[in-house]
Design a protein around this motif. Structure first.
Motif, PDB file in Angstrom:
ATOM      1  N   PHE A 104      -7.195  -9.564  -2.390  1.00 24.53           N
ATOM      2  CA  PHE A 104      -7.788  -9.843  -1.082  1.00 24.53           C
ATOM      3  C   PHE A 104      -8.117 -11.338  -0.938  1.00 24.53           C
ATOM      4  CE2 PHE A 104      -9.470  -5.201  -0.590  1.00 24.53           C
ATOM      5  CZ  PHE A 104      -8.166  -4.760  -0.468  1.00 24.53           C
ATOM      6  N   MET A 158      -4.390  -3.554   7.753  1.00 25.38           N
ATOM      7  CA  MET A 158      -3.987  -2.198   7.389  1.00 25.38           C
ATOM      8  C   MET A 158      -3.934  -2.054   5.867  1.00 25.38           C
ATOM      9  SD  MET A 158      -3.719  -1.037  10.401  1.00 25.38           S
ATOM     10  CE  MET A 158      -3.240   0.650   9.959  1.00 25.38           C
ATOM     11  N   ASP A 159      -4.365  -0.888   5.388  1.00 28.14           N
ATOM     12  CA  ASP A 159      -4.241  -0.560   3.960  1.00 28.14           C
ATOM     13  C   ASP A 159      -2.786  -0.170   3.689  1.00 28.14           C
ATOM     14  OD1 ASP A 159      -4.351   0.941   1.415  1.00 28.14           O
ATOM     15  OD2 ASP A 159      -6.514   0.783   1.660  1.00 28.14           O
ATOM     16  N   ILE A 160      -2.184  -0.773   2.675  1.00 33.24           N
ATOM     17  CA  ILE A 160      -0.758  -0.483   2.444  1.00 33.24           C
ATOM     18  C   ILE A 160      -0.523   0.844   1.721  1.00 33.24           C
ATOM     19  CG2 ILE A 160       0.364  -2.738   2.562  1.00 33.24           C
ATOM     20  CD1 ILE A 160       0.187  -2.827  -0.499  1.00 33.24           C
ATOM     21  N   PHE A 161      -1.574   1.431   1.166  1.00 35.83           N
ATOM     22  CA  PHE A 161      -1.462   2.785   0.579  1.00 35.83           C
ATOM     23  C   PHE A 161      -2.403   3.704   1.352  1.00 35.83           C
ATOM     24  CE2 PHE A 161      -0.398  -0.121  -2.916  1.00 35.83           C
ATOM     25  CZ  PHE A 161       0.826   0.404  -3.326  1.00 35.83           C
ATOM     26  N   PHE A 188     -16.535   1.391  -2.179  1.00 36.41           N
ATOM     27  CA  PHE A 188     -16.761   1.800  -3.565  1.00 36.41           C
ATOM     28  C   PHE A 188     -17.228   0.593  -4.383  1.00 36.41           C
ATOM     29  CE2 PHE A 188     -13.163   4.249  -1.828  1.00 36.41           C
ATOM     30  CZ  PHE A 188     -13.768   5.493  -1.782  1.00 36.41           C
ATOM     31  N   GLY A 233     -14.498   4.307  -8.010  1.00 36.99           N
ATOM     32  CA  GLY A 233     -13.206   4.308  -7.327  1.00 36.99           C
ATOM     33  C   GLY A 233     -12.712   2.938  -6.907  1.00 36.99           C
ATOM     34  N   GLN A 234     -13.483   1.884  -7.204  1.00 35.45           N
ATOM     35  CA  GLN A 234     -13.069   0.540  -6.774  1.00 35.45           C
ATOM     36  C   GLN A 234     -11.920   0.017  -7.630  1.00 35.45           C
ATOM     37  OE1 GLN A 234     -16.181  -2.460  -6.847  1.00 35.45           O
ATOM     38  NE2 GLN A 234     -15.021  -3.833  -5.505  1.00 35.45           N
ATOM     39  N   THR A 235     -10.923  -0.574  -6.960  1.00 34.92           N
ATOM     40  CA  THR A 235      -9.788  -1.168  -7.679  1.00 34.92           C
ATOM     41  C   THR A 235      -9.590  -2.638  -7.349  1.00 34.92           C
ATOM     42  OG1 THR A 235      -8.255  -0.453  -5.945  1.00 34.92           O
ATOM     43  CG2 THR A 235      -8.527   1.017  -7.840  1.00 34.92           C
ATOM     44  N   VAL A 236     -10.100  -3.083  -6.204  1.00 36.31           N
ATOM     45  CA  VAL A 236      -9.983  -4.486  -5.814  1.00 36.31           C
ATOM     46  C   VAL A 236     -11.398  -5.048  -5.716  1.00 36.31           C
ATOM     47  CG1 VAL A 236      -9.194  -6.120  -4.068  1.00 36.31           C
ATOM     48  CG2 VAL A 236      -7.839  -4.060  -4.542  1.00 36.31           C
ATOM     49  N   HIS A 245     -15.019  -4.741   0.282  1.00 37.88           N
ATOM     50  CA  HIS A 245     -14.253  -4.242   1.423  1.00 37.88           C
ATOM     51  C   HIS A 245     -14.794  -2.899   1.875  1.00 37.88           C
ATOM     52  CE1 HIS A 245     -12.275  -3.039  -2.333  1.00 37.88           C
ATOM     53  NE2 HIS A 245     -11.925  -1.916  -1.720  1.00 37.88           N
ATOM     54  N   HIS A 291     -13.609   0.583   3.887  1.00 37.76           N
ATOM     55  CA  HIS A 291     -12.470   1.381   4.343  1.00 37.76           C
ATOM     56  C   HIS A 291     -12.815   2.066   5.666  1.00 37.76           C
ATOM     57  CE1 HIS A 291     -10.299   1.703   0.359  1.00 37.76           C
ATOM     58  NE2 HIS A 291     -11.506   1.429  -0.096  1.00 37.76           N
ATOM     59  N   HIS A 337      -6.865   8.707  -2.975  1.00 37.97           N
ATOM     60  CA  HIS A 337      -7.212   7.292  -3.123  1.00 37.97           C
ATOM     61  C   HIS A 337      -6.383   6.762  -4.294  1.00 37.97           C
ATOM     62  CE1 HIS A 337      -9.695   3.809  -2.608  1.00 37.97           C
ATOM     63  NE2 HIS A 337     -10.282   3.906  -3.766  1.00 37.97           N
ATOM     64  N   HIS A 338      -5.731   5.619  -4.103  1.00 36.29           N
ATOM     65  CA  HIS A 338      -4.878   4.993  -5.127  1.00 36.29           C
ATOM     66  C   HIS A 338      -3.613   5.803  -5.385  1.00 36.29           C
ATOM     67  CE1 HIS A 338      -9.006   4.003  -7.009  1.00 36.29           C
ATOM     68  NE2 HIS A 338      -8.753   3.231  -5.978  1.00 36.29           N
TER      69      HIS A 338
HETATM   70  P1  AMP Z   1     -10.688   0.237  -3.554  1.00 36.96           P
HETATM   71  O1  AMP Z   1      -9.958   1.184  -4.431  1.00 36.96           O
HETATM   72  O2  AMP Z   1     -11.874   0.789  -2.842  1.00 36.96           O
HETATM   73  O3  AMP Z   1     -10.995  -1.041  -4.315  1.00 36.96           O
HETATM   74  O4  AMP Z   1      -9.703  -0.107  -2.378  1.00 36.96           O
HETATM   75  C1  AMP Z   1      -8.672  -1.018  -2.463  1.00 36.96           C
HETATM   76  C2  AMP Z   1      -7.742  -0.663  -1.354  1.00 36.96           C
HETATM   77  O5  AMP Z   1      -6.885  -1.751  -1.141  1.00 36.96           O
HETATM   78  C3  AMP Z   1      -6.874   0.571  -1.653  1.00 36.96           C
HETATM   79  O6  AMP Z   1      -7.053   1.520  -0.631  1.00 36.96           O
HETATM   80  C4  AMP Z   1      -5.461  -0.012  -1.678  1.00 36.96           C
HETATM   81  O7  AMP Z   1      -4.529   0.873  -1.135  1.00 36.96           O
HETATM   82  C5  AMP Z   1      -5.608  -1.259  -0.845  1.00 36.96           C
HETATM   83  N1  AMP Z   1      -4.683  -2.325  -1.131  1.00 36.96           N
HETATM   84  C6  AMP Z   1      -4.314  -2.791  -2.346  1.00 36.96           C
HETATM   85  N2  AMP Z   1      -3.482  -3.839  -2.198  1.00 36.96           N
HETATM   86  C7  AMP Z   1      -3.331  -4.039  -0.857  1.00 36.96           C
HETATM   87  C8  AMP Z   1      -2.592  -4.965  -0.078  1.00 36.96           C
HETATM   88  N3  AMP Z   1      -1.836  -5.917  -0.628  1.00 36.96           N
HETATM   89  N4  AMP Z   1      -2.673  -4.871   1.267  1.00 36.96           N
HETATM   90  C9  AMP Z   1      -3.423  -3.911   1.848  1.00 36.96           C
HETATM   91  N5  AMP Z   1      -4.145  -3.003   1.154  1.00 36.96           N
HETATM   92  C10 AMP Z   1      -4.095  -3.071  -0.186  1.00 36.96           C
END
Ligand code: AMP
Length: 144
Positions: free
Chosen positions: A13, A36-39, A94, A100-103, A107, A109, A122-123
């Protein structure tokens, strides 16, 4: 520990905010970027992120910036409902990997819900078609 740590300026991000990585943008102002979320977990799943911060999660974000940030999240949620005619909308975030956080750039949702349509995990899943995401983003932007 994922809940506590140093902000990584190379997170996806941060790269999107610097224009080093693409995104399907919905709107931006001085405080936030929405895209937009790509997944997507459902049709129209989007994200709103704060600019000019090294907050990895909500706990690290300055309290005096929460108002404008969540006002933007509310504005986006209203536009999603109006544009996509969904039956409900999840507004969530998250904090830390076990949650559940990955980034690790704060942010929120915005996930539309449609009666009788299940959420995608999710993911999980595969990246959405960019053409579809662009069309959804344009509809949401027009409803702002
Ligand atoms: P979280 O798991 O709450 O950290 O959410 C991270 C979100 O970012 C997930 O829903 C991913 O699908 C989304 N995501 C990851 N990479 C990208 C990207 N390049 N562009 C848009 N969304 C993304």
């Amino acid at each position: 520990m994922s809940l506590v740590g140093e902000y990584d300026g190379n997170n996806i991000f941060a790269k999107i905010l610097r224009g080093e990585m693409p995104c399907v943008k919905i709107f931006e102002d001085d405080n936030v970027l929405a895209f937009m979320d790509i997944f997507p977990q459902s049709q129209g799943h989007c994200l709103v992120i704060p600019k000019n911060t090294t907050a990895r999660n909500l706990l690290e974000f300055p309290a005096d910036r929460l108002g404008p940030y969540f006002a933007a999240a509310q504005k986006l949620a209203k536009a999603v409902v109006k544009a996509l005619d969904c039956d409900g909308v999840i507004v969530t975030q998250f904090n830390g990997a076990p949650a559940g956080q990955t980034v690790y750039h704060l942010h929120v949702h915005i996930i539309p819900r449609y009666t009788n349509l299940p959420l995608q995990p999710h993911h999980g899943g595969k990246p959405a078609d960019t053409t579809v995401l662009r069309e959804q983003a344009a509809r949401i932007a027009a409803a702002l």
